[in-house]
Scaffold this motif. Structure first.
Motif, mmCIF file in Angstrom:
data_model
loop_
_atom_site.group_PDB
_atom_site.id
_atom_site.type_symbol
_atom_site.label_atom_id
_atom_site.label_comp_id
_atom_site.label_asym_id
_atom_site.label_seq_id
_atom_site.Cartn_x
_atom_site.Cartn_y
_atom_site.Cartn_z
ATOM 1 N N LEU A 132 0.830 -1.207 0.000
ATOM 2 C CA LEU A 132 0.000 0.000 0.000
ATOM 3 C C LEU A 132 0.867 1.260 0.000
ATOM 4 O O LEU A 132 0.612 2.209 -0.757
ATOM 5 C CB LEU A 132 -0.941 -0.005 1.202
ATOM 6 N N TYR A 133 1.896 1.274 0.857
ATOM 7 C CA TYR A 133 2.778 2.440 0.881
ATOM 8 C C TYR A 133 3.573 2.562 -0.412
ATOM 9 O O TYR A 133 3.833 3.674 -0.893
ATOM 10 C CB TYR A 133 3.724 2.372 2.080
ATOM 11 N N LEU A 134 3.955 1.421 -0.998
ATOM 12 C CA LEU A 134 4.669 1.462 -2.271
ATOM 13 C C LEU A 134 3.782 2.052 -3.365
ATOM 14 O O LEU A 134 4.254 2.826 -4.207
ATOM 15 C CB LEU A 134 5.117 0.052 -2.659
ATOM 16 N N SER A 135 2.504 1.703 -3.358
ATOM 17 C CA SER A 135 1.588 2.235 -4.376
ATOM 18 C C SER A 135 1.491 3.758 -4.281
ATOM 19 O O SER A 135 1.458 4.449 -5.313
ATOM 20 C CB SER A 135 0.206 1.595 -4.226
ATOM 21 N N LEU A 136 1.456 4.289 -3.054
ATOM 22 C CA LEU A 136 1.415 5.748 -2.903
ATOM 23 C C LEU A 136 2.726 6.382 -3.367
ATOM 24 O O LEU A 136 2.720 7.446 -4.001
ATOM 25 C CB LEU A 136 1.146 6.115 -1.441
ATOM 26 N N ALA A 137 3.849 5.722 -3.045
ATOM 27 C CA ALA A 137 5.149 6.264 -3.452
ATOM 28 C C ALA A 137 5.308 6.236 -4.966
ATOM 29 O O ALA A 137 5.828 7.191 -5.563
ATOM 30 C CB ALA A 137 6.276 5.463 -2.787
ATOM 31 N N VAL A 138 4.842 5.146 -5.605
ATOM 32 C CA VAL A 138 4.966 5.009 -7.060
ATOM 33 C C VAL A 138 4.146 6.066 -7.779
ATOM 34 O O VAL A 138 4.540 6.566 -8.839
ATOM 35 C CB VAL A 138 4.539 3.583 -7.499
ATOM 36 N N VAL A 139 2.994 6.432 -7.211
ATOM 37 C CA VAL A 139 2.147 7.458 -7.827
ATOM 38 C C VAL A 139 2.601 8.865 -7.434
ATOM 39 O O VAL A 139 2.725 9.761 -8.271
ATOM 40 C CB VAL A 139 0.668 7.252 -7.430
ATOM 41 N N GLY A 140 2.860 9.066 -6.142
ATOM 42 C CA GLY A 140 3.114 10.408 -5.629
ATOM 43 C C GLY A 140 4.475 10.978 -5.959
ATOM 44 O O GLY A 140 4.588 12.166 -6.305
ATOM 45 N N ALA A 141 5.525 10.168 -5.883
ATOM 46 C CA ALA A 141 6.877 10.693 -6.123
ATOM 47 C C ALA A 141 7.057 11.154 -7.574
ATOM 48 O O ALA A 141 7.464 12.302 -7.811
ATOM 49 C CB ALA A 141 7.923 9.647 -5.733
ATOM 50 N N PRO A 142 6.746 10.322 -8.581
ATOM 51 C CA PRO A 142 6.873 10.811 -9.964
ATOM 52 C C PRO A 142 5.909 11.955 -10.279
ATOM 53 O O PRO A 142 6.267 12.883 -11.007
ATOM 54 C CB PRO A 142 6.544 9.569 -10.811
ATOM 55 N N GLY A 143 4.683 11.892 -9.742
ATOM 56 C CA GLY A 143 3.695 12.931 -10.022
ATOM 57 C C GLY A 143 4.146 14.289 -9.523
ATOM 58 O O GLY A 143 4.131 15.283 -10.283
ATOM 59 N N ASN A 144 4.555 14.366 -8.267
ATOM 60 C CA ASN A 144 5.004 15.646 -7.709
ATOM 61 C C ASN A 144 6.305 16.106 -8.368
ATOM 62 O O ASN A 144 6.506 17.304 -8.579
ATOM 63 C CB ASN A 144 5.188 15.522 -6.197
ATOM 64 N N THR A 145 7.186 15.158 -8.688
ATOM 65 C CA THR A 145 8.436 15.513 -9.363
ATOM 66 C C THR A 145 8.159 16.117 -10.735
ATOM 67 O O THR A 145 8.803 17.098 -11.133
ATOM 68 C CB THR A 145 9.336 14.273 -9.508
ATOM 69 N N CYS A 146 7.193 15.560 -11.472
ATOM 70 C CA CYS A 146 6.828 16.100 -12.781
ATOM 71 C C CYS A 146 6.296 17.525 -12.665
ATOM 72 O O CYS A 146 6.634 18.398 -13.475
ATOM 73 C CB CYS A 146 5.777 15.197 -13.443
ATOM 74 N N VAL A 147 5.458 17.770 -11.652
ATOM 75 C CA VAL A 147 4.924 19.126 -11.453
ATOM 76 C C VAL A 147 6.052 20.104 -11.143
ATOM 77 O O VAL A 147 6.119 21.217 -11.697
ATOM 78 C CB VAL A 147 3.879 19.127 -10.320
ATOM 79 N N ILE A 148 6.982 19.689 -10.264
ATOM 80 C CA ILE A 148 8.103 20.560 -9.894
ATOM 81 C C ILE A 148 8.977 20.858 -11.111
ATOM 82 O O ILE A 148 9.341 22.017 -11.368
ATOM 83 C CB ILE A 148 8.942 19.893 -8.777
ATOM 84 N N LEU A 149 9.319 19.834 -11.889
ATOM 85 C CA LEU A 149 10.154 20.031 -13.077
ATOM 86 C C LEU A 149 9.451 20.906 -14.110
ATOM 87 O O LEU A 149 10.090 21.745 -14.767
ATOM 88 C CB LEU A 149 10.512 18.677 -13.690
ATOM 89 N N ALA A 150 8.133 20.716 -14.261
ATOM 90 C CA ALA A 150 7.373 21.519 -15.227
ATOM 91 C C ALA A 150 7.449 23.000 -14.871
ATOM 92 O O ALA A 150 7.647 23.855 -15.767
ATOM 93 C CB ALA A 150 5.920 21.050 -15.266
ATOM 94 N N TYR A 151 7.337 23.331 -13.593
ATOM 95 C CA TYR A 151 7.385 24.745 -13.202
ATOM 96 C C TYR A 151 8.799 25.304 -13.299
ATOM 97 O O TYR A 151 8.980 26.502 -13.578
ATOM 98 C CB TYR A 151 6.817 24.921 -11.806
ATOM 99 N N PHE A 152 9.822 24.475 -13.067
ATOM 100 C CA PHE A 152 11.187 24.963 -13.251
ATOM 101 C C PHE A 152 11.474 25.226 -14.734
ATOM 102 O O PHE A 152 12.172 26.184 -15.076
ATOM 103 C CB PHE A 152 12.195 23.966 -12.678
#
Length: 333
Positions: free
Chosen positions: A28-48
């Protein structure tokens, strides 16, 4: 995801002492990490990338960027580390580890909550008519946004100091006593019932206040959208009006997601505070952490889907990567 599950099953077979509940918990925690880490990283990179292209970011973009950073901290500090500990891939939760992880998690979690409120409040000001007092307030908020962030960091870190004072590892043989909260690998042991209740009430207030304010801001946004839709029936709205409506709807979606997930979280937290004896099982605490971490994992999906700037940048980046891969393949052939 199937490959990851197979690997984790192999790890489970290597560790015969591991219980099935720990395996499910880790998945369950892995599923959140697999979705949340790339998702938030993509948003951060997009704004940079947007900052590099346009040399500036609008205040709403800065708030969303800050929110994505806070959510990424939640996912890494809690979900990813809990996954590693569940499968015994790393010894993280000693006394220092418990203090550090719980402090970072509570700080970033609280920061995520308040930034969601700031985003909803600022969007509420953005839809105010030009020349009104709310429009003037919007310019003031935009001008002093750095000081708002500084105040939020100061507030959230100060209110999370109990994690440093009272968190201990379950690995050092510490017995679970009254006025303690079981968080699987850690115990939060308060010195008295009064300190436990006071800390619990402060955390509930820290969540309920921005929840109430952001709900009010969302209702104002919805009322404005409804009123505006009635006024412009049969008229063609401008591109800026459509952009504002999209942004407003995205903020309302984020707030609705927050209220749902953090409402469950706070309900379980209040139940934990009402239990007289410390619970031997960490199930309630785990459910709380899981539901609150879901917001950090799912909110970037809402941002990517609804925010045209982020969507366009990620789409262009994906197309450029595809072209480069195609060019490389042709050249090698």
């Amino acid at each position: 995801m199937i490959v990851v599950t197979i690997i984790l099953r192999d790890l489970l077979s290597i560790s015969p002492g591991m219980q099935s509940t720990e395996f499910v918990r880790g998945i369950l925690y892995l599923s959140l990490a697999v979705v949340g880490a790339p998702g938030n990283t993509c948003v951060i990179l997009a704004y940079f990338i947007l900052l590099y292209q346009e040399k500036r970011l609008l205040p709403a973009d800065v708030i969303i960027l800050h929110l994505a950073c806070a959510n990424l901290l939640v996912v890494v500090a809690r979900c990813f580390l809990e996954f590693l500990a569940s499968f015994r891939l790393a010894l993280i939760f000693g006394d220092v580890g418990c203090k550090s992880v719980i402090f970072v998690y509570r700080t970033s979690r609280s920061l995520s909550i308040w930034l969601t409120f700031i985003l909803s409040a600022y969007q509420c000001l953005c839809i105010a008519p030009l020349g009104s007092q709310l429009a003037t307030l919007r310019m003031i908020v935009a001008k002093y946004l750095f000081y708002v962030f500084f105040f939020l960091w100061l507030l959230t870190t100060t209110m999370s100091t109990a994690a440093i004072l009272f968190s201990f590892s379950t690995q050092n043989g510490t017995n679970l006593v009254n006025n303690s909260i079981n968080v699987q690998f850690c115990y939060v042991q308060f010195p008295s019932k009064l300190s436990k209740d006071a800390n619990g009430a402060a955390q509930v207030g820290r969540d309920v206040v921005p929840m109430t304010l952001m709900t009010l801001a969302s209702l104002i946004i919805l009322a404005f959208l409804y009123k505006n839709s009635q006024q412009v029936k049969g008229l063609r709205s401008s591109s800026s009006d459509r952009a504002e409506k999209r942004a407003a709807k995205a903020v309302v979606t984020l707030v609705s997601l927050y209220v749902l997930l953090y409402g469950v979280d706070n309900g379980l937290w209040v139940y934990t505070l009402t239990v007289r004896e410390a619970m031997a099982s960490s199930l309630i605490s785990e459910m709380r952490i899981f539901f609150s971490s879901m917001y950090a994992a799912l909110s970037p999906i809402v941002i990517i889907v609804s925010n045209r700037k982020v969507n366009n940048i990620l789409r262009c980046a994906g197309q450029e990567k595809h072209v480069q891969e195609k060019t490389t393949t042709v050249s090698t052939v």
